[in-house]
Structures are given as C-alpha cells and as structure tokens.
Design a protein around this motif. Structure first.
Motif, PDB file in Angstrom:
ATOM      1  N   SER A  34      38.513  51.498  54.238  1.00 38.79           N
ATOM      2  CA  SER A  34      37.380  51.211  53.108  1.00 38.79           C
ATOM      3  C   SER A  34      39.066  51.808  51.943  1.00 38.79           C
ATOM      4  O   SER A  34      38.253  49.993  51.166  1.00 38.79           O
ATOM      5  N   GLU A  35      39.645  52.021  52.210  1.00 41.32           N
ATOM      6  CA  GLU A  35      40.483  51.435  50.655  1.00 41.32           C
ATOM      7  C   GLU A  35      41.489  50.337  50.986  1.00 41.32           C
ATOM      8  O   GLU A  35      41.049  49.561  49.492  1.00 41.32           O
ATOM      9  N   ASN A  36      41.641  49.698  51.604  1.00 37.85           N
ATOM     10  CA  ASN A  36      41.849  48.141  51.947  1.00 37.85           C
ATOM     11  C   ASN A  36      40.842  47.296  51.399  1.00 37.85           C
ATOM     12  O   ASN A  36      41.078  45.722  51.084  1.00 37.85           O
ATOM     13  N   LEU A  37      39.896  48.351  51.305  1.00 39.21           N
ATOM     14  CA  LEU A  37      38.758  46.720  51.464  1.00 39.21           C
ATOM     15  C   LEU A  37      38.546  46.618  50.011  1.00 39.21           C
ATOM     16  O   LEU A  37      38.558  45.743  49.097  1.00 39.21           O
ATOM     17  N   SER A  38      38.524  47.523  49.290  1.00 39.83           N
ATOM     18  CA  SER A  38      37.838  47.935  48.158  1.00 39.83           C
ATOM     19  C   SER A  38      39.486  47.199  47.195  1.00 39.83           C
ATOM     20  O   SER A  38      39.122  46.949  46.123  1.00 39.83           O
ATOM     21  N   HIS A  39      40.407  47.240  47.760  1.00 39.42           N
ATOM     22  CA  HIS A  39      41.249  46.404  47.177  1.00 39.42           C
ATOM     23  C   HIS A  39      41.497  45.316  47.578  1.00 39.42           C
ATOM     24  O   HIS A  39      40.982  44.497  46.839  1.00 39.42           O
ATOM     25  N   ASN A  40      41.673  44.655  48.348  1.00 45.37           N
ATOM     26  CA  ASN A  40      41.101  42.988  48.163  1.00 45.37           C
ATOM     27  C   ASN A  40      39.565  42.634  48.376  1.00 45.37           C
ATOM     28  O   ASN A  40      40.219  41.603  46.696  1.00 45.37           O
ATOM     29  N   VAL A  41      38.304  43.962  47.123  1.00 44.93           N
ATOM     30  CA  VAL A  41      36.985  42.820  46.806  1.00 44.93           C
ATOM     31  C   VAL A  41      37.880  43.135  45.275  1.00 44.93           C
ATOM     32  O   VAL A  41      37.379  42.078  44.550  1.00 44.93           O
ATOM     33  N   GLY A  42      38.507  43.972  44.913  1.00 48.79           N
ATOM     34  CA  GLY A  42      38.888  43.903  43.848  1.00 48.79           C
ATOM     35  C   GLY A  42      40.109  42.827  43.335  1.00 48.79           C
ATOM     36  O   GLY A  42      40.168  42.204  42.233  1.00 48.79           O
ATOM     37  N   LEU A  43      40.723  42.515  44.328  1.00 46.21           N
ATOM     38  CA  LEU A  43      42.001  41.521  43.554  1.00 46.21           C
ATOM     39  C   LEU A  43      41.050  39.699  44.275  1.00 46.21           C
ATOM     40  O   LEU A  43      41.750  39.729  43.193  1.00 46.21           O
ATOM     41  N   LYS A  44      40.454  39.989  44.526  1.00 47.29           N
ATOM     42  CA  LYS A  44      38.735  38.971  44.849  1.00 47.29           C
ATOM     43  C   LYS A  44      38.484  38.623  44.027  1.00 47.29           C
ATOM     44  O   LYS A  44      38.555  37.512  43.376  1.00 47.29           O
ATOM     45  N   LYS A  45      37.836  39.310  43.090  1.00 45.31           N
ATOM     46  CA  LYS A  45      37.189  39.730  41.668  1.00 45.31           C
ATOM     47  C   LYS A  45      38.393  38.949  40.289  1.00 45.31           C
ATOM     48  O   LYS A  45      38.009  38.353  39.773  1.00 45.31           O
ATOM     49  N   ARG A  46      39.399  39.478  40.694  1.00 47.80           N
ATOM     50  CA  ARG A  46      40.500  39.520  39.912  1.00 47.80           C
ATOM     51  C   ARG A  46      40.793  37.902  39.680  1.00 47.80           C
ATOM     52  O   ARG A  46      41.040  37.020  38.960  1.00 47.80           O
TER      53      ARG A  46
END
Length: 187
Positions: A34-46
C-alpha cells in the motif's frame, strides 16, 4: 493402515495451517504494498498535473515558436544566397567589386580563402582583397560593406602606407567574410 480420529484431526489441522500460509504468501506477493501504491499514485498525479499545465500553455508555446521561426527566417535572409561555397564566394566577389566601383577603390588582387564550417548550420566564405585607394575611399568602401543587407564581416584589415611624390598613399588588404546556410532541406 487406518487413521484414527485423532490423526485425522492433526492432518486436517496441518492442512489448514499449510493452506493458510500459502494463502497469506499468495496475497502478499500478488497484492502490491500500500505504501508503494500510494507513492506511485502521488507521482502519477504530479506528472499528470505537469502535463495538463503544459497542454494549457500550448497556445503560448505555439506563439513563441512562430516568433522564433520568424526571427530565424529574418536571420537566414541575411545569409548569402545558395548553399555552395564556391557560388557564394563568387557572389561575394561580385558584391565587393560593386562596392569598390561605387567608392572609387581599385581592387588589385582577389583571393578566395577556404570555406570554414561554423557550428552545424553555417559555413563561412571569405575573400581576401588587396586594394589601392585613399583614406576617404576606404571609409566609403568599409561603410558599404558594413551596411549591406546581407551579413558581411571584415575579419582582417591591414593598411600599408607610403609616400609617393609628396602624397601619402595607402594599400589596404582586407579579408571579408559572408555566411551561407549548410542545413539540409527537409522534403
């Protein structure tokens, strides 16, 4: 061999434990962290926000591109015509002859110097001339070169002076350069 009820319970319990362990490892391996998933989602949002910002500035970028293209064409128009150094050198000699005739300068010698590649898009074409004139004629000749619509540059100017029967004469030697485009035309 017959299994007793107690042995059946132990085997069943062991099978349940093995099944539970297999299910746990399958879930942890198949489901992402879940941590990697939230990090990837944040990166893709930016990244998406930056791309949207770039797209919102599309009109500005097109306008700037047109301005730069216009400037580039203006500068390109100041180059000598053609893309062959020999033809450009002949054209440069003709231009210098016309300027010499207008200002009263006598060209005693002309020498085409080897062309020189400048960056990737330009080639420098130079002509060395020796002249016979007075100072006023030389000033008019140099002014005509500097004020010409095409970009010409005086790379070298050497003036030899001497006295002839109470007169002072000069023998200027000039190296004048012009530039041609050597870019490949896109079809």
């Amino acid at each position: 061999m017959k299994l007793t009820a107690r042995e059946k319970k132990v085997i069943g319990f062991g099978a349940c434990v093995v099944a539970a362990v297999l299910i746990y490892f399958a879930i942890t391996l198949l489901l992402p962290n879940s941590e990697n998933l939230s990090h990837n989602v944040g990166l893709k949002k930016r990244m998406l926000l930056k791309q949207r910002e770039t797209l919102s500035r599309e009109a500005l970028y097109k306008t700037r591109l047109e301005q730069f293209s216009g400037r580039l064409e203006t500068y390109r128009a100041r180059l000598l015509p053609g893309n062959n150094p020999n033809v450009a050198a002949a054209e440069l000699q003709k231009i210098l002859k016309d300027f010499a005739d207008q200002s009263g300068v006598e060209i005693t010698m002309k020498n085409i110097l080897p062309e020189k590649k400048i960056q990737d898009l330009l080639t420098k074409v130079s002509v060395k001339i020796d002249t016979n004139c007075n100072l006023e004629q030389l000033v008019q000749f140099i002014a005509a070169i500097e004020n010409y619509e095409k970009f010409l540059r005086i790379d070298d100017c050497t003036i030899s002076g001497f006295r002839v029967q109470r007169r002072f004469e000069i023998r200027p030697s000039l190296t004048i350069a012009g530039y041609i485009s050597t870019r490949e035309e896109k079809s």
